[in-house]
Scaffold this active site. Structure first.
Site, mmCIF file in Angstrom:
data_model
loop_
_atom_site.group_PDB
_atom_site.id
_atom_site.type_symbol
_atom_site.label_atom_id
_atom_site.label_comp_id
_atom_site.label_asym_id
_atom_site.label_seq_id
_atom_site.Cartn_x
_atom_site.Cartn_y
_atom_site.Cartn_z
ATOM 1 N NE ARG A 64 -4.019 1.856 2.333
ATOM 2 C CZ ARG A 64 -4.355 2.559 3.420
ATOM 3 N NH1 ARG A 64 -3.718 2.349 4.560
ATOM 4 N NH2 ARG A 64 -5.308 3.452 3.357
ATOM 5 C CG HIS A 68 -1.566 5.475 0.196
ATOM 6 N ND1 HIS A 68 -2.248 5.954 1.277
ATOM 7 C CD2 HIS A 68 -2.408 4.608 -0.420
ATOM 8 C CE1 HIS A 68 -3.455 5.404 1.337
ATOM 9 N NE2 HIS A 68 -3.563 4.575 0.321
ATOM 10 C CG ASP A 69 5.861 7.428 -3.470
ATOM 11 O OD1 ASP A 69 5.719 8.676 -3.436
ATOM 12 O OD2 ASP A 69 6.898 6.883 -3.911
ATOM 13 C CG ASN A 96 -1.208 8.763 3.709
ATOM 14 O OD1 ASN A 96 -1.749 7.870 3.047
ATOM 15 N ND2 ASN A 96 -0.442 9.685 3.168
ATOM 16 C CG HIS A 195 -8.283 -3.613 -1.400
ATOM 17 N ND1 HIS A 195 -9.333 -2.738 -1.312
ATOM 18 C CD2 HIS A 195 -7.160 -2.857 -1.215
ATOM 19 C CE1 HIS A 195 -8.879 -1.501 -1.103
ATOM 20 N NE2 HIS A 195 -7.570 -1.546 -1.051
HETATM 21 C C1 HEM Z 1 -8.955 3.912 -5.271
HETATM 22 C C2 HEM Z 1 -9.040 2.809 -4.795
HETATM 23 C C3 HEM Z 1 -8.692 2.430 -3.382
HETATM 24 C C4 HEM Z 1 -9.333 2.775 -2.234
HETATM 25 C C5 HEM Z 1 -10.557 3.663 -2.065
HETATM 26 C C6 HEM Z 1 -8.627 2.091 -1.169
HETATM 27 C C7 HEM Z 1 -8.959 2.181 0.169
HETATM 28 C C8 HEM Z 1 -8.365 1.480 1.183
HETATM 29 C C9 HEM Z 1 -8.750 1.545 2.565
HETATM 30 C C10 HEM Z 1 -9.826 2.447 3.147
HETATM 31 C C11 HEM Z 1 -7.970 0.681 3.253
HETATM 32 C C12 HEM Z 1 -8.010 0.399 4.745
HETATM 33 C C13 HEM Z 1 -7.277 1.474 5.484
HETATM 34 C C14 HEM Z 1 -7.603 1.492 6.955
HETATM 35 O O1 HEM Z 1 -8.708 1.112 7.343
HETATM 36 O O2 HEM Z 1 -6.729 1.927 7.749
HETATM 37 C C15 HEM Z 1 -7.088 0.059 2.303
HETATM 38 C C16 HEM Z 1 -6.145 -0.896 2.610
HETATM 39 C C17 HEM Z 1 -5.264 -1.409 1.687
HETATM 40 N N1 HEM Z 1 -5.115 -1.014 0.371
HETATM 41 FE FE1 HEM Z 1 -6.374 0.116 -0.672
HETATM 42 N N2 HEM Z 1 -7.599 1.373 -1.695
HETATM 43 C C18 HEM Z 1 -7.592 1.576 -3.045
HETATM 44 C C19 HEM Z 1 -6.677 1.067 -3.949
HETATM 45 C C20 HEM Z 1 -5.574 0.339 -3.605
HETATM 46 C C21 HEM Z 1 -4.492 0.019 -4.498
HETATM 47 C C22 HEM Z 1 -4.393 0.474 -5.948
HETATM 48 C C23 HEM Z 1 -3.604 -0.721 -3.777
HETATM 49 C C24 HEM Z 1 -2.284 -1.298 -4.204
HETATM 50 C C25 HEM Z 1 -1.908 -1.561 -5.432
HETATM 51 C C26 HEM Z 1 -4.153 -0.888 -2.447
HETATM 52 C C27 HEM Z 1 -3.602 -1.641 -1.451
HETATM 53 C C28 HEM Z 1 -4.116 -1.763 -0.179
HETATM 54 C C29 HEM Z 1 -3.626 -2.723 0.790
HETATM 55 C C30 HEM Z 1 -2.582 -3.781 0.532
HETATM 56 C C31 HEM Z 1 -4.338 -2.486 1.982
HETATM 57 C C32 HEM Z 1 -4.157 -3.201 3.316
HETATM 58 C C33 HEM Z 1 -3.086 -2.465 4.112
HETATM 59 C C34 HEM Z 1 -2.767 -3.037 5.472
HETATM 60 O O3 HEM Z 1 -3.307 -4.067 5.880
HETATM 61 O O4 HEM Z 1 -1.942 -2.387 6.166
HETATM 62 N N3 HEM Z 1 -5.328 -0.204 -2.381
HETATM 63 N N4 HEM Z 1 -7.341 0.577 1.047
#
Ligand code: HEM
Ligand SMILES: *[C@@H]1O[C@H](CO)[C@@H](O)[C@H](O)[C@H]1NC(C)=O
Ligand SMILES: *[C@@H]1O[C@H](CO)[C@@H](O)[C@H](O)[C@H]1NC(C)=O
Length: 322
Positions: A64, A68-69, A96, A195
């Site tokens: 992630r 985000h970078d 973040n 995800h």
């Molecule tokens: C625009 C689309 C996206 C949205 C709205 C989104 C949103 C989120 C949210 C809300 C979380 C949970 C954060 C939290 O509750 O603290 C999350 C986790 C995560 N996102 Fe996304 N995300 C998106 C696209 C992506 C993309 C493109 C990637 C990587 C290529 C990604 C990788 C991840 C990963 C791996 C996690 C889990 C992180 C952890 O367990 O520490 N996401 N995302």
């Protein structure tokens, strides 16, 4: 023998490097550090491996970081900079704050890489390599990472607030956000497959599990158990983004979307009767197709506005500018 086009690219790269002229076409390449840091890849992988062995979720957190970078003024390591009394970075931006993690692991990796080749490898490139390694270690595909990015000397909290879409986004907002970064609908759906690993906080999915109807009942019941209805209670409780399979990089995320088991509102938007349904179906049916498109999309995302040539710097520590 070099083809004419790869020869002219080599000349251009040479001219950019030796003459320090502003080069408009950024040239990232997979062998960028082959001569200057031959031990780079094993050095990074060893530390990523150790971090994931200690805590499986760290693989997701590291992946992630790269997203985000890249989505905030390009892949330039800007999200790694700490706030100081005179500098506001991106770590406390809305998407973040209390959420992005893995900075200590990046520090460890940077330290190990500085030991084998000091002053050579950018933090921005490290994020790209780390993301690849994390995916591979959790059972996903591997690929050759394009390198040659330099590190930003600035960051933007405002851009971080505005450039990463919130989990409340509808499909149209997701599509246009990715389009603004030069990414297609296919890139969007494939990248969202990230995800398949990692976790989210109750505060980000409460409204969906209590209020939305495009939702599987048993999934809702299970998820509610650890995420109370009342705002402020259990806000930081975690649930896997890929229901019951959040530690392996597979295609079950898409299978779950087809069963209305998307955790975030934005997840389920990918399969809700709109233009991306067919891609979700294709990835749910074929893990190979998902892997192929995910790799292509990660490379496309890694190409977003890198700093090259004489722009930026090679940071000594990822948390601060030199
Ligand atoms: C625009 C689309 C996206 C949205 C709205 C989104 C949103 C989120 C949210 C809300 C979380 C949970 C954060 C939290 O509750 O603290 C999350 C986790 C995560 N996102 Fe996304 N995300 C998106 C696209 C992506 C993309 C493109 C990637 C990587 C290529 C990604 C990788 C991840 C990963 C791996 C996690 C889990 C992180 C952890 O367990 O520490 N996401 N995302
Ligand atoms: C970013 O959003 C946060 C709220 O989450 C706000 O406190 C901060 O001022 C915003 N930063 C900028 C520069 O707009
Ligand atoms: C569900 O929707 C209602 C009406 O819009 C709202 O008052 C309530 O706060 C929402 N509940 C959750 C848990 O988001």
């Amino acid at each position: 023998m070099a083809t004419p086009s790869s020869f002219s690219k080599a000349v251009l790269t040479w001219a950019c490097a030796v003459l320090l002229i502003g080069c408009t076409s950024a040239q990232l390449s997979t062998n960028y550090y082959a001569k200057t840091c031959p031990k780079l890849f094993p050095t990074v992988k060893k530390t990523v491996h150790a971090a994931i062995a200690k805590e499986t979720r760290m693989g997701a957190s590291l992946l992630r970081l790269f997203f985000h970078d890249c989505f905030v003024n390009g892949c330039d390591g800007s999200n790694l900079l700490d706030d100081t009394p005179t500098f506001t970075g991106e770590k406390n931006a809305t998407p973040n704050r209390n959420s992005l993690r893995g900075f200590d692991v990046v520090d460890k990796i940077k330290f190990a890489v500085e030991k084998v080749c000091p002053g050579i490898v950018s933090c921005a490139d490290l994020l790209a390599i780390i993301a690849r390694d994390a995916v591979e270690i959790l059972g996903g595909p591997g690929w050759d990472v394009k390198l040659g990015r330099r590190d930003a000397r600035t960051a933007s909290q405002a851009a971080a607030n505005n450039s990463i879409p919130p989990p409340t986004s509808n499909l149209n907002a997701l599509i246009s956000s990715f389009q603004n970064h030069g990414l297609s609908q296919k890139d969007l759906v494939a990248l969202y497959g990230a995800h398949t690993i990692g976790q989210a906080r109750c505060t980000n999915f409460r409204a969906r599990i209590y209020n939305e109807s495009n939702l599987d009942r048993s999934f809702a019941a299970t998820t509610k158990r650890n995420c109370p209805r009342i705002t402020g209670v259990g806000d930081n409780n975690l649930a896997g983004l890929d229901f019951q399979s959040a530690t392996s990089f597979d295609n079950t995320y898409f299978v779950n979307l087809m069963r209305k088991r998307g955790l975030l509102h934005s997840d389920q938007q990918l399969f809700n009767g709109g233009s991306t349904d067919s891609l979700v179906r294709a990835y749910a049916k074929s893990q190979g197709t998902f892997y192929k498109d995910f790799v292509a999309a990660m490379i496309n995302m890694g190409d977003i506005k890198p700093l090259t040539g004489s722009k930026g710097e090679i940071r000594k520590k990822c948390r601060r500018v030199n």
